[in-house]
Design an enzyme around this catalytic site. Structure first.
Site, PDB file in Angstrom:
ATOM      1  N   ASP A  47       0.761  -1.069   0.398  1.00  0.00           N
ATOM      2  CA  ASP A  47       0.500  -0.022   0.351  1.00  0.00           C
ATOM      3  C   ASP A  47       0.867   1.583   0.017  1.00  0.00           C
ATOM      4  O   ASP A  47       1.647   1.397   1.110  1.00  0.00           O
ATOM      5  CB  ASP A  47      -1.167   0.041   0.702  1.00  0.00           C
ATOM      6  CG  ASP A  47      -1.527   0.908   1.635  1.00  0.00           C
ATOM      7  OD1 ASP A  47      -2.940   0.849   0.667  1.00  0.00           O
ATOM      8  OD2 ASP A  47      -1.458   2.254   2.375  1.00  0.00           O
ATOM      9  N   TYR A  52       3.293   9.892  -0.228  1.00  0.00           N
ATOM     10  CA  TYR A  52       3.950   9.608   0.759  1.00  0.00           C
ATOM     11  C   TYR A  52       5.407   9.606  -0.019  1.00  0.00           C
ATOM     12  O   TYR A  52       6.516   9.574   0.789  1.00  0.00           O
ATOM     13  CB  TYR A  52       3.731   8.560   1.499  1.00  0.00           C
ATOM     14  CG  TYR A  52       2.857   7.351   1.048  1.00  0.00           C
ATOM     15  CD1 TYR A  52       1.336   8.164   1.939  1.00  0.00           C
ATOM     16  CD2 TYR A  52       2.200   6.128   1.208  1.00  0.00           C
ATOM     17  CE1 TYR A  52       0.858   7.964   2.631  1.00  0.00           C
ATOM     18  CE2 TYR A  52       0.850   5.658   1.665  1.00  0.00           C
ATOM     19  CZ  TYR A  52       0.467   6.369   3.051  1.00  0.00           C
ATOM     20  OH  TYR A  52      -0.788   6.113   2.825  1.00  0.00           O
ATOM     21  N   LYS A  77      -2.953   5.869  -4.149  1.00  0.00           N
ATOM     22  CA  LYS A  77      -3.717   6.949  -3.683  1.00  0.00           C
ATOM     23  C   LYS A  77      -3.323   8.412  -4.578  1.00  0.00           C
ATOM     24  O   LYS A  77      -2.895   8.997  -4.932  1.00  0.00           O
ATOM     25  CB  LYS A  77      -4.226   6.821  -1.903  1.00  0.00           C
ATOM     26  CG  LYS A  77      -3.911   5.725  -1.722  1.00  0.00           C
ATOM     27  CD  LYS A  77      -3.738   6.047  -0.324  1.00  0.00           C
ATOM     28  CE  LYS A  77      -3.888   5.121   0.226  1.00  0.00           C
ATOM     29  NZ  LYS A  77      -2.188   4.508   0.562  1.00  0.00           N
ATOM     30  N   HIS A 110      -7.869   9.232  -2.012  1.00  0.00           N
ATOM     31  CA  HIS A 110      -6.754   9.918  -0.595  1.00  0.00           C
ATOM     32  C   HIS A 110      -7.869  10.106   0.173  1.00  0.00           C
ATOM     33  O   HIS A 110      -7.937   9.576   1.663  1.00  0.00           O
ATOM     34  CB  HIS A 110      -5.910  10.466  -0.571  1.00  0.00           C
ATOM     35  CG  HIS A 110      -4.773   9.657   0.937  1.00  0.00           C
ATOM     36  ND1 HIS A 110      -3.621   9.923  -0.056  1.00  0.00           N
ATOM     37  CD2 HIS A 110      -5.146   9.400   2.006  1.00  0.00           C
ATOM     38  CE1 HIS A 110      -2.547   9.071   1.223  1.00  0.00           C
ATOM     39  NE2 HIS A 110      -3.674   8.641   2.320  1.00  0.00           N
TER      40      HIS A 110
HETATM   41  N1  LIG Z   1      -5.525   6.605   3.720  1.00  0.00           N
HETATM   42  C1  LIG Z   1      -4.895   6.450   4.394  1.00  0.00           C
HETATM   43  O1  LIG Z   1      -4.680   8.364   5.246  1.00  0.00           O
HETATM   44  C2  LIG Z   1      -3.812   6.173   5.168  1.00  0.00           C
HETATM   45  C3  LIG Z   1      -3.053   7.048   6.530  1.00  0.00           C
HETATM   46  C4  LIG Z   1      -2.551   6.925   7.490  1.00  0.00           C
HETATM   47  C5  LIG Z   1      -1.454   5.550   7.020  1.00  0.00           C
HETATM   48  N2  LIG Z   1      -2.474   4.570   5.604  1.00  0.00           N
HETATM   49  C6  LIG Z   1      -2.185   3.652   5.284  1.00  0.00           C
HETATM   50  O2  LIG Z   1      -1.922   2.299   6.675  1.00  0.00           O
HETATM   51  C7  LIG Z   1      -0.326   2.451   7.162  1.00  0.00           C
HETATM   52  C8  LIG Z   1      -0.545   1.518   8.134  1.00  0.00           C
HETATM   53  O3  LIG Z   1      -0.554   2.739   9.123  1.00  0.00           O
HETATM   54  P1  LIG Z   1       0.253   3.146   9.891  1.00  0.00           P
HETATM   55  O4  LIG Z   1       1.524   3.852   9.043  1.00  0.00           O
HETATM   56  O5  LIG Z   1      -0.435   4.606  10.974  1.00  0.00           O
HETATM   57  O6  LIG Z   1       1.073   2.263  11.068  1.00  0.00           O
HETATM   58  P2  LIG Z   1       1.198   0.641  11.973  1.00  0.00           P
HETATM   59  O7  LIG Z   1       0.712  -0.037  11.073  1.00  0.00           O
HETATM   60  O8  LIG Z   1      -0.698   1.415  13.115  1.00  0.00           O
HETATM   61  O9  LIG Z   1       2.291   1.063  13.007  1.00  0.00           O
HETATM   62  C9  LIG Z   1       3.032   0.725  12.142  1.00  0.00           C
HETATM   63  C10 LIG Z   1       3.880   1.219  13.883  1.00  0.00           C
HETATM   64  O10 LIG Z   1       4.624   0.441  14.655  1.00  0.00           O
HETATM   65  C11 LIG Z   1       5.816  -0.207  14.554  1.00  0.00           C
HETATM   66  N3  LIG Z   1       5.334  -2.062  14.545  1.00  0.00           N
HETATM   67  C12 LIG Z   1       5.300  -3.069  13.330  1.00  0.00           C
HETATM   68  N4  LIG Z   1       4.941  -3.721  13.725  1.00  0.00           N
HETATM   69  C13 LIG Z   1       5.323  -4.181  14.767  1.00  0.00           C
HETATM   70  C14 LIG Z   1       5.896  -4.916  15.667  1.00  0.00           C
HETATM   71  N5  LIG Z   1       5.682  -5.898  15.425  1.00  0.00           N
HETATM   72  N6  LIG Z   1       6.287  -4.974  17.120  1.00  0.00           N
HETATM   73  C15 LIG Z   1       6.524  -3.457  17.407  1.00  0.00           C
HETATM   74  N7  LIG Z   1       5.936  -2.486  16.874  1.00  0.00           N
HETATM   75  C16 LIG Z   1       5.617  -2.731  15.101  1.00  0.00           C
HETATM   76  C17 LIG Z   1       6.549  -0.140  13.508  1.00  0.00           C
HETATM   77  O11 LIG Z   1       7.707   0.157  13.690  1.00  0.00           O
HETATM   78  P3  LIG Z   1       8.929   0.079  12.394  1.00  0.00           P
HETATM   79  O12 LIG Z   1       8.596   0.398  11.916  1.00  0.00           O
HETATM   80  O13 LIG Z   1       9.932   0.640  13.195  1.00  0.00           O
HETATM   81  O14 LIG Z   1       9.121  -1.144  12.615  1.00  0.00           O
HETATM   82  C18 LIG Z   1       5.869   1.487  13.130  1.00  0.00           C
HETATM   83  O15 LIG Z   1       6.329   2.232  13.877  1.00  0.00           O
HETATM   84  C19 LIG Z   1       0.197   2.807   6.631  1.00  0.00           C
HETATM   85  O16 LIG Z   1       2.182   2.705   5.909  1.00  0.00           O
HETATM   86  C20 LIG Z   1      -0.449   3.308   5.080  1.00  0.00           C
HETATM   87  O17 LIG Z   1      -0.223   2.682   4.400  1.00  0.00           O
HETATM   88  C21 LIG Z   1      -2.919   4.832   5.388  1.00  0.00           C
END
Ligand SMILES: NC(=O)c1ccc[n+]([C@@H]2O[C@H](COP(=O)([O-])OP(=O)(O)OC[C@H]3O[C@@H](n4cnc5c(N)ncnc54)[C@H](OP(=O)(O)O)[C@@H]3O)[C@@H](O)[C@H]2O)c1
Length: 272
Positions: A47, A52, A77, A110
């Protein structure tokens, strides 16, 4: 119980791997490696988004994997700021050029409003942009189309004019923040809910009550949070730069009991 090659089927018949790999906030210099790691670990769904600023590196990570294009599901997006038919087509082509692919598997609006005007009414413009999304879909350059951050009103606004209804709504979704109104509406309309920030961008992972439940299943809280999405028929998009995290997040050899699912669905996270 859940494997990286398990799939949901979208309303147009397109299959989508049940766990996606998120790339928001992965810096361009890390994105190629992170995506290549994820693909090596067996993820088949990535994704990203134009905003980004890592689409090029995501595309390079895919290329490096030597996997066939049809074996990897790629989502991108349309920027939230783009609210015209013409600009939507231009931005979509930029995404294809960045990724160096002929098509994306899923293309999403988005957000219903530019980020600087969260909540503002862009109903008319979203209908116009949806026309561009339909054209992109009909051209075959996006195998599925959808939206992100849309509430029930925003979905109804697009559905009112859509010849091709949205297949996905990607929303902020994690234990304690399941946005029931829009989730129920979407699921009733066969619109797949994708969970972005399924770990609340990491902040969920320090919750002691949830840690206790994860310990009962002998899994990490991250694994519990990801499996929770899947058992609610929602598609999680965990992001992990660290390979060990990405690897652990894909190991979901357990099932949360229905009593615990109910408790989790009623959970009120103190972080949100
Ligand atoms: N459509 C939208 O508006 C929108 C908005 C936000 C996000 N998104 C999408 O959703 C995805 C995920 O959301 P997000 O980036 O907010 O984060 P998330 O997946 O909720 O959390 C990521 C965080 O958790 C840590 N983490 C991941 N696995 C772990 C584990 N097993 N143990 C400990 N820590 C862990 C990561 O660390 P490390 O990276 O250091 O491993 C990072 O700091 C985004 O990357 C994006 O693709 C979309």
């Amino acid at each position: 119980m859940t494997k990286l090659n398990d799939k949901y089927t979208l309303k147009n018949g397109v299959e989508i791997p049940k766990i996606g790999f998120g790339t928001w906030q992965i810096a361009p210099q890390d994105a190629q490696q992170a995506v290549n790691n994820a693909l090596e670990l067996g993820y088949r769904h990535i994704d990203t988004a134009l905003v980004y600023h890592n689409e090029k590196e995501v595309g390079l990570g895919f290329k490096q994997s030597k996997l066939k294009r049809e074996d990897v599901f790629i989502t991108s997006k349309l920027p939230a700021e783009t609210k015209s038919y013409k600009q939507a087509l231009v931005d979509f082509q930029t995404t294809l050029d960045n990724l160096q692919v002929d098509y994306v598997d899923l293309y999403l609006i988005h957000a219903p409003w530019p980020w600087s005007q969260k909540g503002a009414n862009y109903d008319r413009q979203n209908q116009e942009v949806w026309r561009a999304m339909e054209e992109i879909y009909t051209s075959g350059k996006a195998k599925a189309i959808g939206v992100s951050n849309f509430n029930v009103h925003d979905l109804q606004n697009v559905l009112a004019v859509a010849k091709i209804p949205p297949m996905v709504n990607q929303i902020r979704y994690f234990i304690g923040h399941t946005q029931q109104e829009v989730t129920t509406f979407a699921q009733e309309h066969d619109i797949l809910i994708e969970a972005y920030s399924p770990l609340a961008t990491g902040s969920l992972l320090t919750n002691t009550q949830l840690q206790e439940l994860a310990a009962k299943y002998q899994v990490s809280l991250a694994q519990l949070a990801i499996q929770f999405c899947i058992q609610n028929n929602v598609l999680p998009l965990p992001k992990a730069v660290q390979r060990a995290h990405a690897q652990a997040n894909a190991q979901l050899n357990f099932k949360i009991s229905s009593a615990d699912m109910q408790w989790l669905n009623d959970f009120i996270a103190s972080e949100d």
